[in-house]
Motif scaffolding. Structure first.
Motif, PDB file in Angstrom:
ATOM      1  N   ALA A 545      -0.247  -2.295  -6.089  1.00 57.61           N
ATOM      2  CA  ALA A 545      -1.023  -2.506  -4.415  1.00 57.61           C
ATOM      3  C   ALA A 545      -0.674  -1.628  -3.926  1.00 57.61           C
ATOM      4  CB  ALA A 545      -1.657  -3.384  -4.759  1.00 57.61           C
ATOM      5  N   THR A 546       0.461  -1.870  -4.077  1.00 56.05           N
ATOM      6  CA  THR A 546       1.570  -1.505  -3.355  1.00 56.05           C
ATOM      7  C   THR A 546       2.595  -0.567  -3.175  1.00 56.05           C
ATOM      8  OG1 THR A 546       3.426  -2.967  -3.504  1.00 56.05           O
ATOM      9  CG2 THR A 546       1.823  -4.287  -1.483  1.00 56.05           C
ATOM     10  N   GLY A 547       2.510  -0.267  -4.712  1.00 57.46           N
ATOM     11  CA  GLY A 547       3.166   0.291  -5.130  1.00 57.46           C
ATOM     12  C   GLY A 547       4.361   0.346  -5.593  1.00 57.46           C
ATOM     13  N   THR A 548       4.964  -1.012  -5.209  1.00 59.19           N
ATOM     14  CA  THR A 548       6.307  -1.408  -6.298  1.00 59.19           C
ATOM     15  C   THR A 548       6.438  -1.505  -7.666  1.00 59.19           C
ATOM     16  OG1 THR A 548       6.292  -3.171  -4.002  1.00 59.19           O
ATOM     17  CG2 THR A 548       7.772  -3.715  -5.510  1.00 59.19           C
ATOM     18  N   HIS A 549       5.623  -1.472  -8.612  1.00 58.43           N
ATOM     19  CA  HIS A 549       5.084  -1.327  -9.621  1.00 58.43           C
ATOM     20  C   HIS A 549       4.590  -0.051  -9.765  1.00 58.43           C
ATOM     21  CE1 HIS A 549       7.219  -5.440  -9.520  1.00 58.43           C
ATOM     22  NE2 HIS A 549       6.040  -6.156  -8.931  1.00 58.43           N
TER      23      HIS A 549
END
Length: 730
Positions: A545-549
């Motif tokens: 959801a955050t784009g971290t992974h």
């Protein structure tokens, strides 16, 4: 060269005095930033790129390329705060004709240095650890070192920096068997901002000279130039007691307003930008509305009909025309109760989707009275991003003055794109992108660097790529290569002749992408790539959801028209994004293009729209599997590589909108890099070991802004939205 010494020194002393500043840093003769032949404890500033050419006197062309005096192409980059990474090529002649030759052979090597200054009290000293040419085959400049530097009398005419260090050299080092073996030291005195007088002891002898430095505002875009001249050397190594001189240019990798985002300490998300004056914004918005209103009158049947129209329809009609006239495609406007809903596609802004996002959102809040909005960004008619917010909050964010503290933007950003079935649409999709031919022109380069055939050999062609969107997610992709120029080692009968460009269509592909639930995107590609390979490929991508992974897979099955080998890449990759450094760390493992099995680890550092990629690869080939080409490539089973690649958009930041039914574009990402084999007695490059399909039309690049369309990335780069709105919205 020796007669130049008194002339240059005298000319330096006659130049008028400039203002005093801290001791500046530049590159040494080889391998690192430093004095003349030794490193100091300073590293290249974070985000800076340095390119240098150093040439030494008394080169003996009758000895081997790795013996004695030489010339050096030296390239360094401040990859992370405190971390300097350097690539160098040492040679005697760039080329004396095609073919294998000891005279124009050269040595390519990588080096690194880390400055521990952030971990030490400011009043102490700088300390750095460095490694040069380690792990490579046929190493000519191998060493390890630790070094400390301390500046005295700062901001006075007596400003100087003292350096002392200890190294572990190598008996085969081209700089001498005692070079950086044991203790070394140096001094830099900078009486004027443009002049340094320098001397060092490198383990083989004492060296002395000077450096000339350009003033801060002499060159544009933050560039700085330097000239180095070693007047004297007492080296006891044969053919090393020479003069040398060099030219260097240092420039920031990020350009424009992005350059303010990167400081020596790291990334500044709240850097100040020049805002458009508020009165000018109001005047331009009013003028736009008046212009569009006049254009709409022809479509209004009567004043009474206008009075009966719903206020939402009036706003929708006005905004739809503004967005379509601006050049956005597949535009659709509707309402979910009192929330304005807009979906559109950006094929205008070539460097970064955030430019199109800033302009589109700015036009929406400037030309609508809706209290809230919901925006859907499309790529090839597939929704890839949802942005919601309050109109007034975001309008205030865009219009704030540059001297104010940065206000909140109030946006909610999500890659979980919701269904739009409950939206009351004002119109059908306008400015369709279907069947619009898009021609993309860029250079295409094949090259060999640092080989026994020369310092740099190349074949250059013009790439002409035609892309046509047929329907949602469906694209035809055709590329033609037209030869432009090549070096002599690509001539007929020479070593690289088979790799020389020919006038041909090398890619004919059909792509079909689908957005799946749970933020999953998949794309199937079928056809011909690299002229002779035919088959199918699937890319599937998921992002948190955050784009971290991010997790990505690639599975393909190709055949070559001239052999019976199978090319079946089966690869899985995981990427982690560190927002505070604009850094992506990615690991990949699986079966590669040639059938070799193994993995890679890469660091991708973003500087605005430029990325610098540092990669380590380690794969092995099972020679019993004769169906794969690696089993017969003639090289060792195991291969390890280290490489450096630069990727950046090629062309203008903004493209022209389609005219006469077609669009001319430039490439959103063009890359050039090189890798060198490590941990082996020989430096043979093994065919396409560690390779993948490397499609230009891939999911990350075409749908997700070169893997930069996440909540975390956008929130970190919100100032980019303000800057693009100010520069391009009106």
């Amino acid at each position: 060269m020796r007669f130049l010494s008194p002339v240059l020194l005298l000319s330096c002393l006659l130049i008028p005095v400039a203002s005093v500043q801290a001791v500046s840093s530049s590159m040494a003769q080889t391998g690192f930033s430093g004095i003349l032949r030794v490193p100091h404890a300073e590293s290249l500033p974070f985000g800076d790129f340095s390119i240098n050419y150093q040439w030494e006197d008394n080169i003996d062309y009758d000895t081997c390329y790795g013996c004695g005096a030489h010339k050096t192409v030296l390239m360094g980059v401040g990859l992370l705060p405190g971390l300097e990474f350097t690539v160098q090529n040492t040679h005697k002649l760039i080329s004396d004709g095609p073919g294998w030759s000891g005279t124009h052979s050269s040595d390519l090597s990588f080096s690194a240095k880390y400055d521990f200054k952030p971990f030490l009290p400011e009043q102490w000293f700088s300390f750095a650890l460095g490694v040069q040419d380690y792990g490579g085959a046929a190493s000519k400049h191998r060493n390890l070192y630790g070094v400390a530097s301390k500046e005295f009398f700062a901001d006075t005419p007596y400003d100087l920096r003292l350096t002392a260090g200890y190294g572990q050299g190598d008996a085969r080092n081209q700089m001498g068997s005692d070079y950086l073996q044991g203790a070394f030291a140096g001094i830099e005195w900078q009486p004027f901002s443009w002049l340094q007088l320098v001397s060092d002891y490198d383990g083989t002898g004492v060296n002395g000279g000077f450096k000339l430095l350009s003033a801060e505002n002499w060159l544009p875009y933050g560039w700085q130039a330097n000239f180095s001249y070693q007047l004297y050397s007492g080296s006891v190594t044969a053919n090393r007691d020479n003069q040398w001189m060099g030219l260097g240019l240092t420039l920031p990798l990020a350009v424009g307003s992005d350059a303010k985002r990167y400081t020596r300490e790291g990334v500044d998300e709240f850097y100040q930008i020049e805002a458009m004056p508020e009165q000018q914004i109001k005047q331009q918005v009013a003028a736009d509305k008046q212009k569009q209103g006049k254009q709409l009158q022809a479509n209004i049947p009567s004043l009474s009909a206008l009075e009966q129209k719903d206020q939402q329809n009036q706003q929708s009609e006005l905004l739809l025309k503004i967005l379509v006239d601006y050049g956005f495609e597949n535009v659709r406007i509707g309402w979910r109760e009192t929330t304005l809903v807009v979906s559109l596609e950006n094929n205008l802004f070539n460097w970064n989707e955030l430019d199109g996002l800033g302009v589109a959102l700015g036009l929406i809040v400037d030309n609508s009275d809706a209290q809230s909005f919901e925006f859907h960004l499309l790529n090839n008619q597939i929704a890839v991003l949802k942005v919601t917010g309050k109109s007034k909050t975001f309008r205030d964010y865009l219009h704030q003055k540059s001297d104010q503290a940065v206000k909140t933007h109030g946006l909610t950003i999500s890659n979980q794109v919701s269904a739009l079935s409950d939206v009351t649409w004002y119109s059908q999709r306008q400015a369709s992108g279907n069947f619009v031919p898009r021609f993309i022109f860029s250079p295409h380069l094949r090259s060999a660097m640092g080989t026994e055939f020369g310092v740099f050999d190349y074949s250059l062609a013009l790439s002409s790529n035609l892309q046509i969107s047929l329907w949602s997610g469906g694209v035809v992709d055709v590329r033609h290569l037209l030869p432009v120029a090549h070096s002599d080692s690509y001539d007929d009968g020479e070593y690289f002749a088979n790799a020389r460009h020919k006038s041909e269509v090398d890619r004919i592909l059909f792509h079909q992408a689908f957005a799946l639930p749970g933020a999953i995107m998949t794309q199937f590609s079928a056809g011909q790539i690299y002229k002779s390979y035919r088959g199918v490929l699937n890319e599937t991508r998921w992002e948190s959801a955050t784009g971290t992974h991010r997790i990505k897979t690639e599975v393909g099955d190709f055949r070559h028209e001239n052999n019976d080998y199978s090319y079946r890449p089966v690869l899985a990759a995981y990427r982690y994004y560190l927002r505070g450094l604009d850094l992506a760390v990615e690991g990949r493992y699986g079966q590669h293009w040639s059938g070799d099995l193994g993995g890679s680890l890469s660091l991708k550092k973003w500087f605005g729209d430029m990325s610098v990629n540092l990669t380590y690869q380690n794969t092995s080939c099972d020679r019993s599997k004769r169906e794969y080409s690696c089993s017969a490539d003639g090289y060792a089973e195991k291969h390890e590589y280290a490489g450096l690649t630069f990727q950046f958009p090629f062309g203008t930041r903004k493209n022209s909108a389609p005219t006469l039914g077609l669009q001319i574009k430039t490439l959103e990402q063009w890359g050039y890099g090189y890798r060198s084999r490590i941990n082996n007695h020989a430096n043979y490059i093994g065919g396409n070991r560690g390779g993948a399909s490397n499609l230009q039309y891939n999911v990350d690049q075409q749908y997700f802004n070169r893997d930069r369309l996440s909540k975390s990335y956008i929130e970190s780069n919100m100032q980019r939205l303000r800057e693009s709105y100010s520069a391009y919205a009106h």
